[in-house]
Scaffold this motif. Structure first.
Motif, mmCIF file in Angstrom:
data_model
loop_
_atom_site.group_PDB
_atom_site.id
_atom_site.type_symbol
_atom_site.label_atom_id
_atom_site.label_comp_id
_atom_site.label_asym_id
_atom_site.label_seq_id
_atom_site.Cartn_x
_atom_site.Cartn_y
_atom_site.Cartn_z
ATOM 1 N N GLN A 291 -1.481 -15.572 5.394
ATOM 2 C CA GLN A 291 -2.118 -14.860 6.515
ATOM 3 C C GLN A 291 -3.613 -14.694 6.288
ATOM 4 N N ARG B 56 -7.651 -5.577 5.644
ATOM 5 C CA ARG B 56 -6.338 -4.949 5.502
ATOM 6 C C ARG B 56 -5.456 -5.757 4.540
ATOM 7 N N LEU B 57 -5.454 -7.081 4.715
ATOM 8 C CA LEU B 57 -4.618 -7.929 3.861
ATOM 9 C C LEU B 57 -5.080 -7.888 2.412
ATOM 10 N N ILE C 9 1.212 -13.041 1.803
ATOM 11 C CA ILE C 9 -0.065 -12.393 2.126
ATOM 12 C C ILE C 9 -1.157 -13.455 2.258
ATOM 13 N N ILE D 146 0.232 -6.783 10.806
ATOM 14 C CA ILE D 146 -0.070 -7.541 9.594
ATOM 15 C C ILE D 146 1.103 -7.473 8.621
ATOM 16 N N SER E 142 -11.197 -7.446 10.273
ATOM 17 C CA SER E 142 -10.350 -6.289 9.992
ATOM 18 C C SER E 142 -9.004 -6.727 9.420
ATOM 19 N N SER E 143 -8.467 -7.889 9.840
ATOM 20 C CA SER E 143 -7.238 -8.391 9.197
ATOM 21 C C SER E 143 -7.500 -8.714 7.737
ATOM 22 N N LEU F 60 0.828 -1.211 0.000
ATOM 23 C CA LEU F 60 0.000 0.000 0.000
ATOM 24 C C LEU F 60 0.860 1.257 0.000
ATOM 25 N N ALA G 194 -11.933 -9.160 14.759
ATOM 26 C CA ALA G 194 -10.486 -9.108 14.530
ATOM 27 C C ALA G 194 -10.128 -9.730 13.181
ATOM 28 N N LEU H 90 -6.468 -5.331 0.961
ATOM 29 C CA LEU H 90 -5.964 -4.061 0.426
ATOM 30 C C LEU H 90 -4.505 -4.210 0.002
ATOM 31 N N GLN H 91 -3.689 -4.876 0.855
ATOM 32 C CA GLN H 91 -2.272 -5.083 0.536
ATOM 33 C C GLN H 91 -2.128 -5.956 -0.714
#
Lengths: 224, 373
Positions: free
Chosen positions: B188, B159-160, B185, A168, B155-156, A135, B152, B162-163
């Motif tokens: 996880q 986020r992951l 990625i 993360i 939200s992980s 990102l 939890a 998005l990455q």
């Protein structure tokens, strides 16, 4: 109405005075502006620092200026571990008394300082310069990962300690590096994650507490 | 089953309210007034205190009273027989603190679930007639409130993802492809995705049972509601799914398959409710669904949530209003907040049903209690 306008003008004028619009000297103004580019320093603190320098001997101030200039000009990154150094190698890598069989992998130079502060570790370091974070446009090639692999091949340490924040992005980085080293004869460990020392269980968040239970450790009655 | 009761609510600079404190009692709290007078804002304040966000798609900055820089909400509550105070202090764009008895939580996630709320509003019909996103949001909102681990993992996952998408996009822009990054990625993402998928599957099964019973009771119609959860992980696990879509993902520059595409298909007599429902069926089904959400939340948490009903009696005749209220009373509800534009119909119906209630009149964001004889 008129009165209100005047009050406003007065406040603007005062603000201008304090925030550096109207210093009597341009030199002072420049010094204040330079100080206030530093993190955590606002205009008021910048003014205080500048005025403090006026009270000091010229020699002392020269020394300060020189230290800043030399620091920025001469500082190097260690060619081996990318910690801060004065020459091609940092003091830690050059220290022959340190254990060369372990390498502690960290994100930044500040993490090296934090671990050194504990006086619990006598091995070597490797500073990645960040974590994998697409990102923010940071991939493995922006980090000192290739050089880490090179070091492991040539120096053949026994253990790599991943001292990377358990976020993360940190976890992604740990997995990535571990995967690269899958075929290398080196032991990989991560720092323990869990309840803070001196902390109380009921205040630990659920994820931390859950993880602490899952990765519990044997209790030794005679710890060394 | 323990109950939750709001004794007083203070709102400072929240939407139309400058600085007001109101007291409430047990049972039904009926808030009446014309449109645009600030009735819904009271319910949204309670929703915000429960779930750290507005019920409506509004950002924190849009919740500010015009011209102010912060807002503050505080509720004095009796829960499990003990008094608590929950406070929200929000400076949009810079600070958002929640407190329990003046102690600030270190993360907002810790607060979610402490003060359970379920809000029903007219635009909930979106859950049935809207895009699949509305149904995923419905599932996520319910599960996040009752299960901290789900919150939890969600939200992980987000986020992951998005990455992952940022990485795939950077490849389209000419960055060298390194399969180990995607693998790092994905390994996880995998446990979070599996947890979310299995939680959603179990939830949908239980929810549909409740919806069936509720729908029959509300509509007294012959048609049978049902549904099915169609998830990305129904037939394969995360790593298989990512393997299958590997080349498409690389070509498109984003993650084409995943939980972010999952669907909850609701049906009436085997027909997709989304396309074939009449207005009346749609309303009954939404109400059955939302009450099922309330029942599910109660039974999982062992605690009866606040029930907030925003203007749901609009365009219903007195008979239907009484029927819905009778149904509600049978559901083991705790404190219920109801807003209505009609001053009399809800109080009249409750009076007939011999239910404890209080009536409040809202006019230009001023609330006064209407004393009933």
């Amino acid at each position: 109405m008129m009165e209100e306008f005047r009050k406003k003008d007065l406040i603007c004028g005062l603000a201008g005075y304090f925030y550096g619009m109207n210093h009597s000297s341009r030199l002072l103004q420049e010094a204040v502006e330079a100080f206030s580019t530093l993190p955590g320093i606002g205009r008021k603190t910048a003014l205080r620092l500048a005025l403090h320098l006026l009270k000091q001997d010229a020699e002392q101030v020269d020394h300060l200026g020189d230290a800043i200039k030399r620091f920025r000009r001469d500082i190097r990154f260690c060619q081996t571990c990318f910690n801060l150094a004065d020459g091609p190698q940092c003091a830690i890598c050059a220290d022959t008394h340190r254990n060369r069989k372990t390498i502690c992998v960290v994100e930044s130079v500040r993490d090296v300082m934090a671990i050194e502060e504990t006086q619990q570790y006598r091995g070597l370091y490797h500073v990645l310069g960040g974590v994998i974070n697409p990102l923010d446009g940071i991939g493995p090639e922006q980090l000192h990962i290739d050089s880490l692999v090179g070091r492991i091949r040539s120096d053949q340490p026994e253990e790599i300690i991943m001292a990377i924040s358990p976020t993360i992005e940190g976890e992604t980085t740990i997995y990535y590096i571990s995967r690269l080293m899958r075929d290398l004869p080196v032991r990989i460990s991560t720092i323990a994650r869990g309840v803070a020392f001196g902390g109380e269980l009921e205040y630990a968040d659920e994820i931390t507490l859950g993880r602490s239970i899952m990765s519990r450790i044997p209790y030794a009655t005679n710890p060394d | 089953m323990t109950t939750l009761e709001v004794h007083s609510l203070s709102m400072t600079n929240f939407k139309s309210y400058e600085a007001e404190t109101y007291s409430f009692g047990s049972g039904f709290q009926v808030i009446v007034g014309r449109n645009g007078m600030g009735k819904t804002n009271v319910l949204d304040a309670l929703h915000y205190l429960g779930l750290c966000r507005s019920y409506f798609p509004l950002r924190d900055s849009e919740l500010l009273r015009h011209g102010s820089e912060f807002f503050r909400l505080e509720a004095s509550i009796r829960q499990d027989g003990r008094p608590f105070t929950y406070t929200a202090k929000v400076v949009p764009g810079s600070r958002k603190d929640f407190e329990k008895d003046k102690n600030t939580y270190s993360t907002l996630a810790e607060h979610i679930g402490q003060m359970p709320v379920v809000l029903i509003a007219p635009n909930d019909t979106e859950i049935i007639s809207g895009f699949s996103e509305a149904r995923r949001k419905f599932m996520d909102q319910t599960l996040c409130q009752v299960d901290q681990t789900y919150l939890a993992h969600l939200s992980s996952y987000n986020r992951l993802l998005l990455q992952r998408n940022a990485y795939l996009k950077s490849l389209l822009q000419g960055k060298r492809y390194d399969p180990a990054v995607l693998e790092a990625i994905d390994q996880q993402l995998s446990p979070s995705a599996e947890y979310i998928a299995s939680a959603r599957r179990t939830f949908v099964k239980e929810l549909l049972e409740l919806v069936r019973v509720n729908y029959q009771a509300i509509s007294q119609a012959a048609e049978q509601p049902s549904g099915i959860y169609q998830g990305a992980l129904d037939e394969s696990n995360w790593s298989e799914l990512m393997q299958q879509n590997h080349s498409t993902d690389l070509r498109m520059g984003r993650t084409m398959k995943g939980l972010h595409r999952d669907e909850l298909v609701l049906t009436l007599d085997q027909h997709p409710a989304r396309r074939f429902s009449s207005q009346g069926q749609l309303k009954s089904l939404v109400f059955a669904l939302k009450i099922a959400q309330f029942q599910y939340t109660s039974s999982v948490m062992g605690r009866i949530p606040l029930l907030l009903l925003d203007d749901i009696f609009d365009k219903l005749d007195q008979y239907r209003v009484s029927a819905l209220l009778t149904f509600l009373v049978d559901q083991q509800v705790g404190q219920v907040f109801i807003t209505d534009t009609d001053e009399d119909r809800v109080p009249e119906a409750l009076l007939k049903m011999k239910q404890a209630f209080r009536t409040f009149h809202v006019h230009e964001s001023q609330i006064t209690e209407v004393t009933t004889g």
